[in-house]
Design a protein around this motif. Sequence first.
Motif, short mmCIF file in Angstrom:
data_model
loop_
_atom_site.label_atom_id
_atom_site.label_comp_id
_atom_site.label_asym_id
_atom_site.label_seq_id
_atom_site.Cartn_x
_atom_site.Cartn_y
_atom_site.Cartn_z
N UNK A 1 10.58 10.39 -12.03
CA UNK A 1 9.26 9.85 -11.66
C UNK A 1 8.86 10.31 -10.26
N UNK A 2 9.80 10.31 -9.33
CA UNK A 2 9.48 10.76 -7.97
C UNK A 2 9.20 12.26 -7.93
N UNK A 3 9.90 13.02 -8.76
CA UNK A 3 9.65 14.46 -8.82
C UNK A 3 8.25 14.75 -9.35
N UNK B 1 5.15 16.49 -7.37
CA UNK B 1 4.44 17.65 -7.93
C UNK B 1 2.94 17.37 -8.05
N UNK B 2 2.58 16.12 -8.33
CA UNK B 2 1.16 15.78 -8.44
C UNK B 2 0.48 15.79 -7.07
N UNK B 3 1.19 15.36 -6.06
CA UNK B 3 0.60 15.25 -4.72
C UNK B 3 0.60 16.58 -3.97
N UNK B 4 1.48 17.49 -4.34
CA UNK B 4 1.65 18.72 -3.57
C UNK B 4 0.38 19.56 -3.42
N UNK C 1 0.98 17.73 -16.82
CA UNK C 1 2.29 17.27 -16.34
C UNK C 1 2.47 15.76 -16.56
N UNK C 2 1.43 15.00 -16.29
CA UNK C 2 1.52 13.55 -16.47
C UNK C 2 1.66 13.19 -17.95
N UNK D 1 7.56 12.20 -22.82
CA UNK D 1 9.02 12.23 -22.78
C UNK D 1 9.60 10.85 -22.50
N UNK D 2 8.93 10.10 -21.65
CA UNK D 2 9.40 8.75 -21.33
C UNK D 2 9.32 7.84 -22.56
#
Length: 106
Positions: free
Chosen positions: A30-32, A36-39, A89-90, A96-97
């Motif tokens: 989740x943190x990864x 990636x979303x914020x980058x 990505x989300x 997957x979750x």
Amino acid sequence: MRPDCAPPCAAGPEVQGMTDTQIVELALQAMTVAAKMAAPILLTALAIGFAISLFQSVTQVQEPTLSFVPKAIGVGVALLVSGNWMLHEMVTFTTQLFEKIPTLLG
């Protein structure tokens, strides 16, 4: 004893929860994804802010509101360019979750 309260079931099925390893792995994923979303947005704001600060120091124009509009435009463009990828990505992470739920619950 109230009639609507039942005593705890001693012979019920044992529910196994998630292990600590699974929790840490899920939190790491989740943190990864969040990073990636914020980058793209953060890197765009950083690059524009650095360029404007460099311009201000070279020209000695010290106007604090000068950097807001270019940053806002840059972040908007970054969202337009990378928004489709971010959404993909989300959706992938969420899918997957949801697919892992039966294995996580045991």
